[in-house]
Design a protein around this motif. Structure first.
Motif, mmCIF file in Angstrom:
data_model
loop_
_atom_site.group_PDB
_atom_site.id
_atom_site.type_symbol
_atom_site.label_atom_id
_atom_site.label_comp_id
_atom_site.label_asym_id
_atom_site.label_seq_id
_atom_site.Cartn_x
_atom_site.Cartn_y
_atom_site.Cartn_z
ATOM 1 N N GLU A 134 0.829 -1.195 0.000
ATOM 2 C CA GLU A 134 0.000 0.000 0.000
ATOM 3 C C GLU A 134 0.866 1.248 0.000
ATOM 4 O O GLU A 134 0.623 2.179 -0.756
ATOM 5 C CB GLU A 134 -0.929 0.027 1.219
ATOM 6 N N ALA A 135 1.874 1.260 0.872
ATOM 7 C CA ALA A 135 2.724 2.442 1.007
ATOM 8 C C ALA A 135 3.452 2.763 -0.290
ATOM 9 O O ALA A 135 3.560 3.934 -0.674
ATOM 10 C CB ALA A 135 3.711 2.247 2.144
ATOM 11 N N ALA A 136 3.951 1.744 -0.981
ATOM 12 C CA ALA A 136 4.698 1.976 -2.216
ATOM 13 C C ALA A 136 3.818 2.628 -3.270
ATOM 14 O O ALA A 136 4.256 3.550 -3.973
ATOM 15 C CB ALA A 136 5.269 0.659 -2.734
ATOM 16 N N ASP A 137 2.572 2.177 -3.379
ATOM 17 C CA ASP A 137 1.674 2.766 -4.370
ATOM 18 C C ASP A 137 1.277 4.194 -3.996
ATOM 19 O O ASP A 137 1.258 5.082 -4.852
ATOM 20 C CB ASP A 137 0.424 1.899 -4.562
ATOM 21 N N VAL A 138 0.976 4.431 -2.736
ATOM 22 C CA VAL A 138 0.610 5.793 -2.308
ATOM 23 C C VAL A 138 1.795 6.728 -2.501
ATOM 24 O O VAL A 138 1.638 7.855 -2.980
ATOM 25 C CB VAL A 138 0.107 5.805 -0.850
ATOM 26 N N ASP A 139 2.997 6.270 -2.178
ATOM 27 C CA ASP A 139 4.196 7.080 -2.381
ATOM 28 C C ASP A 139 4.386 7.399 -3.859
ATOM 29 O O ASP A 139 4.726 8.531 -4.223
ATOM 30 C CB ASP A 139 5.414 6.344 -1.827
ATOM 31 N N ALA A 140 4.170 6.419 -4.726
ATOM 32 C CA ALA A 140 4.320 6.634 -6.165
ATOM 33 C C ALA A 140 3.287 7.633 -6.688
ATOM 34 O O ALA A 140 3.612 8.491 -7.514
ATOM 35 C CB ALA A 140 4.196 5.301 -6.914
ATOM 36 N N GLN A 149 2.860 5.498 -15.049
ATOM 37 C CA GLN A 149 2.117 5.982 -13.882
ATOM 38 C C GLN A 149 1.326 7.241 -14.225
ATOM 39 O O GLN A 149 0.143 7.346 -13.910
ATOM 40 C CB GLN A 149 3.074 6.271 -12.716
ATOM 41 N N ALA A 150 1.976 8.189 -14.886
ATOM 42 C CA ALA A 150 1.305 9.437 -15.251
ATOM 43 C C ALA A 150 0.114 9.188 -16.170
ATOM 44 O O ALA A 150 -0.960 9.783 -15.996
ATOM 45 C CB ALA A 150 2.293 10.399 -15.903
ATOM 46 N N ALA A 151 0.286 8.289 -17.129
ATOM 47 C CA ALA A 151 -0.803 7.976 -18.063
ATOM 48 C C ALA A 151 -2.006 7.391 -17.324
ATOM 49 O O ALA A 151 -3.153 7.770 -17.589
ATOM 50 C CB ALA A 151 -0.311 7.007 -19.140
ATOM 51 N N PHE A 152 -1.751 6.486 -16.385
ATOM 52 C CA PHE A 152 -2.860 5.888 -15.651
ATOM 53 C C PHE A 152 -3.522 6.920 -14.734
ATOM 54 O O PHE A 152 -4.742 6.941 -14.598
ATOM 55 C CB PHE A 152 -2.395 4.674 -14.841
#
Length: 152
Positions: free
Chosen positions: A1-7, A73-76
């Motif tokens: 969870e943390a890795a995705d929120v950080d990204a 990431q930006a595209a999504f």
């Protein structure tokens, strides 16, 4: 969870020539906020994150958002930037940049430096009775200059 929120936060305020969300430790603020003063929002936040992760994985062969390239990431994020979950992460990211560092974010006042805030003990008040004679003083439209008449 943390890795995705950080990204996600790092895509909202990317680092580089200036500090970004990751540099300012915004993730720590988000974790602290959802574990304390915004704790009532945690279940909805987690549900939104799970939906976000599921949607990303479905479109990208089971891959994790945090492991994608910045361009992917930006595209999504452009596809989901109108969702309540993205709005929550964006709000928490901005708050994490400008909150007092004691709440976990704004590491070394990087967020304040980014927006030009000077961390002074006190700031000079606006013009008042003590400098109304200053030649450059122009009262704000619709206001009267400060005077000491009638003061106790």
């Amino acid at each position: 969870e943390a890795a995705d929120v950080d990204a996600i936060a790092n895509q909202i305020v990317p680092g580089g020539a200036t500090p970004g969300a990751r540099d300012a430790h915004v993730l720590y603020f988000i974790d602290n906020a959802l574990g304390s003063f915004f704790g009532t929002q945690l279940p909805e936040f987690r549900a939104g994150l799970a939906e976000f992760q599921k949607a990303y994985a479905a479109r990208n062969g089971g891959a994790k958002f945090s492991e994608a390239t910045e361009a992917q990431q930006a595209a999504f994020l452009h596809e989901v930037d109108k969702t309540p979950f993205f709005a929550a992460v964006r709000r928490l990211t901005v708050l994490g940049l400008i909150a007092w560092p004691k709440y976990g974010g704004n590491h070394e006042n990087l967020g304040w430096k980014l927006i030009g805030v000077e961390d002074n003990h006190s700031w000079a008040p606006p013009f008042g009775y003590y400098d109304t004679d200053y030649a450059g003083f122009v009262p704000y439209p619709g206001t009267k200059p400060y005077t000491t008449e009638g003061a106790v």
